[in-house]
Write a protein that holds these residues in place. Structure first.
Motif, PDB file in Angstrom:
ATOM      1  N   ARG A  37       0.827  -1.214   0.000  1.00 31.20           N
ATOM      2  CA  ARG A  37       0.000   0.000   0.000  1.00 31.20           C
ATOM      3  C   ARG A  37       0.855   1.256   0.000  1.00 31.20           C
ATOM      4  O   ARG A  37       0.341   2.364  -0.069  1.00 31.20           O
ATOM      5  N   GLY A  38       2.162   1.123   0.143  1.00 30.14           N
ATOM      6  CA  GLY A  38       3.044   2.280   0.133  1.00 30.14           C
ATOM      7  C   GLY A  38       3.200   2.939   1.480  1.00 30.14           C
ATOM      8  O   GLY A  38       3.716   4.049   1.578  1.00 30.14           O
ATOM      9  N   GLU A  39       2.788   2.261   2.535  1.00 25.09           N
ATOM     10  CA  GLU A  39       2.888   2.839   3.869  1.00 25.09           C
ATOM     11  C   GLU A  39       4.193   2.408   4.535  1.00 25.09           C
ATOM     12  O   GLU A  39       4.590   1.244   4.460  1.00 25.09           O
ATOM     13  N   ASP A  40       4.853   3.362   5.205  1.00 25.71           N
ATOM     14  CA  ASP A  40       6.042   3.037   5.980  1.00 25.71           C
ATOM     15  C   ASP A  40       5.611   2.340   7.266  1.00 25.71           C
ATOM     16  O   ASP A  40       4.530   2.613   7.803  1.00 25.71           O
ATOM     17  N   GLN A  41       6.457   1.444   7.769  1.00 25.20           N
ATOM     18  CA  GLN A  41       6.145   0.751   9.010  1.00 25.20           C
ATOM     19  C   GLN A  41       7.428   0.483   9.790  1.00 25.20           C
ATOM     20  O   GLN A  41       8.499   0.356   9.208  1.00 25.20           O
ATOM     21  N   LEU A  62      13.788  -0.416  12.825  1.00 30.82           N
ATOM     22  CA  LEU A  62      14.050   0.352  11.610  1.00 30.82           C
ATOM     23  C   LEU A  62      12.741   0.626  10.907  1.00 30.82           C
ATOM     24  O   LEU A  62      11.733  -0.019  11.151  1.00 30.82           O
ATOM     25  N   THR A  63      12.777   1.608  10.032  1.00 30.95           N
ATOM     26  CA  THR A  63      11.600   1.941   9.244  1.00 30.95           C
ATOM     27  C   THR A  63      11.690   1.233   7.903  1.00 30.95           C
ATOM     28  O   THR A  63      12.653   1.425   7.165  1.00 30.95           O
ATOM     29  N   MET A  64      10.712   0.402   7.631  1.00 31.83           N
ATOM     30  CA  MET A  64      10.621  -0.283   6.338  1.00 31.83           C
ATOM     31  C   MET A  64       9.732   0.568   5.449  1.00 31.83           C
ATOM     32  O   MET A  64       8.552   0.760   5.729  1.00 31.83           O
ATOM     33  N   ARG A  65      10.322   1.128   4.416  1.00 32.72           N
ATOM     34  CA  ARG A  65       9.586   2.006   3.515  1.00 32.72           C
ATOM     35  C   ARG A  65       8.615   1.210   2.666  1.00 32.72           C
ATOM     36  O   ARG A  65       8.947   0.123   2.183  1.00 32.72           O
ATOM     37  N   GLY A  66       7.424   1.749   2.469  1.00 29.92           N
ATOM     38  CA  GLY A  66       6.475   1.143   1.557  1.00 29.92           C
ATOM     39  C   GLY A  66       6.888   1.410   0.120  1.00 29.92           C
ATOM     40  O   GLY A  66       7.757   2.257  -0.139  1.00 29.92           O
ATOM     41  N   PRO A 113       7.248  -4.137  -7.783  1.00 30.81           N
ATOM     42  CA  PRO A 113       7.976  -2.886  -7.570  1.00 30.81           C
ATOM     43  C   PRO A 113       9.339  -3.072  -6.922  1.00 30.81           C
ATOM     44  O   PRO A 113      10.070  -2.122  -6.730  1.00 30.81           O
ATOM     45  N   GLY A 114       9.694  -4.299  -6.570  1.00 36.22           N
ATOM     46  CA  GLY A 114      10.957  -4.517  -5.884  1.00 36.22           C
ATOM     47  C   GLY A 114      11.978  -5.241  -6.738  1.00 36.22           C
ATOM     48  O   GLY A 114      11.644  -5.828  -7.758  1.00 36.22           O
ATOM     49  N   PRO A 115      13.230  -5.226  -6.304  1.00 38.36           N
ATOM     50  CA  PRO A 115      14.307  -5.892  -7.045  1.00 38.36           C
ATOM     51  C   PRO A 115      14.470  -7.358  -6.640  1.00 38.36           C
ATOM     52  O   PRO A 115      15.569  -7.867  -6.540  1.00 38.36           O
ATOM     53  N   PHE A 116      13.370  -8.028  -6.354  1.00 33.84           N
ATOM     54  CA  PHE A 116      13.417  -9.411  -5.895  1.00 33.84           C
ATOM     55  C   PHE A 116      12.206 -10.151  -6.462  1.00 33.84           C
ATOM     56  O   PHE A 116      11.212  -9.545  -6.821  1.00 33.84           O
ATOM     57  N   PRO A 117      12.286 -11.470  -6.544  1.00 37.00           N
ATOM     58  CA  PRO A 117      11.131 -12.221  -7.055  1.00 37.00           C
ATOM     59  C   PRO A 117       9.962 -12.116  -6.082  1.00 37.00           C
ATOM     60  O   PRO A 117      10.147 -12.125  -4.868  1.00 37.00           O
ATOM     61  N   LEU A 118       8.777 -11.997  -6.612  1.00 40.60           N
ATOM     62  CA  LEU A 118       7.583 -11.856  -5.790  1.00 40.60           C
ATOM     63  C   LEU A 118       6.484 -12.704  -6.403  1.00 40.60           C
ATOM     64  O   LEU A 118       6.179 -12.576  -7.589  1.00 40.60           O
ATOM     65  N   ARG A 119       5.912 -13.600  -5.624  1.00 40.12           N
ATOM     66  CA  ARG A 119       4.828 -14.448  -6.097  1.00 40.12           C
ATOM     67  C   ARG A 119       3.612 -14.204  -5.211  1.00 40.12           C
ATOM     68  O   ARG A 119       3.700 -14.305  -3.992  1.00 40.12           O
ATOM     69  N   LEU A 120       2.501 -13.876  -5.823  1.00 42.36           N
ATOM     70  CA  LEU A 120       1.261 -13.650  -5.088  1.00 42.36           C
ATOM     71  C   LEU A 120       0.375 -14.876  -5.246  1.00 42.36           C
ATOM     72  O   LEU A 120       0.231 -15.404  -6.340  1.00 42.36           O
ATOM     73  N   LYS A 121      -0.231 -15.290  -4.139  1.00 46.15           N
ATOM     74  CA  LYS A 121      -1.089 -16.470  -4.159  1.00 46.15           C
ATOM     75  C   LYS A 121      -2.259 -16.212  -3.225  1.00 46.15           C
ATOM     76  O   LYS A 121      -2.073 -15.709  -2.113  1.00 46.15           O
ATOM     77  N   ASN A 122      -3.452 -16.531  -3.692  1.00 43.88           N
ATOM     78  CA  ASN A 122      -4.664 -16.339  -2.885  1.00 43.88           C
ATOM     79  C   ASN A 122      -4.780 -14.904  -2.380  1.00 43.88           C
ATOM     80  O   ASN A 122      -4.925 -14.644  -1.193  1.00 43.88           O
ATOM     81  N   VAL A 123      -4.692 -13.965  -3.289  1.00 45.96           N
ATOM     82  CA  VAL A 123      -4.721 -12.550  -2.951  1.00 45.96           C
ATOM     83  C   VAL A 123      -6.172 -12.070  -2.924  1.00 45.96           C
ATOM     84  O   VAL A 123      -6.974 -12.433  -3.776  1.00 45.96           O
ATOM     85  N   GLY A 124      -6.501 -11.261  -1.964  1.00 43.21           N
ATOM     86  CA  GLY A 124      -7.818 -10.638  -1.890  1.00 43.21           C
ATOM     87  C   GLY A 124      -7.670  -9.136  -2.008  1.00 43.21           C
ATOM     88  O   GLY A 124      -6.700  -8.561  -1.524  1.00 43.21           O
TER      89      GLY A 124
END
Length: 142
Positions: A37-41, A62-66, A113-124
């Protein structure tokens, strides 16, 4: 090389692995959802965890940027995908008479959006209409 000296120690290029288990699946899902969602956490790292002598010596917040750009680049409602349906294996439109194994829904175009492999499964997704939708229906009896 892992050297610890008195004072502040700096480690650059560290690799952080995020492992999903049955126990943490909901926490990992929330972490990635907030990131997408682009939110920092604020997250906490601790470790090392398998050194044998320094386990847990480091605890760091640490702050993980969205993400800075949207994951979903386009979405649309289209006849073959939303009304008639399509085959998940071939992508072909389904027959109106034989449509038992058809998928229906909006067509979404997404990018990683990231420099790593990303697999989405069962996304709502929570979907909000940006403008009200109106329909005009005419019933014709043959």
């Amino acid at each position: 090389d892992f050297n610890v000296v008195k004072g502040m120690n700096h480690l650059s290029g560290a690799v952080i692995n995020l492992t999903k288990t049955d126990e943490n699946v909901h926490v990992v899902a929330q972490l990635l959802e907030t990131w997408a969602r682009g939110e920092d956490q604020t997250v906490f790292l601790s470790g090392p965890t398998a050194s044998g002598i320094l386990d847990g010596v480091v605890v760091q917040s640490l702050t993980m940027r969205g993400v800075s750009e949207n994951v979903i680049t386009a979405s649309m409602i289209e006849h073959d995908y939303s009304f008639q349906g399509h085959s998940a294996t071939t992508g072909e439109a389904c027959s109106l008479l034989n449509n038992k194994n058809c998928l229906r829904g909006a067509l979404m175009i997404m990018k990683n959006p990231g420099p790593f492999p990303l697999r989405l499964k069962n996304v709502g997704f929570d979907v909000d209409w940006t403008t009200p939708k109106k329909y005009k229906v005419t019933l014709s009896v043959l």
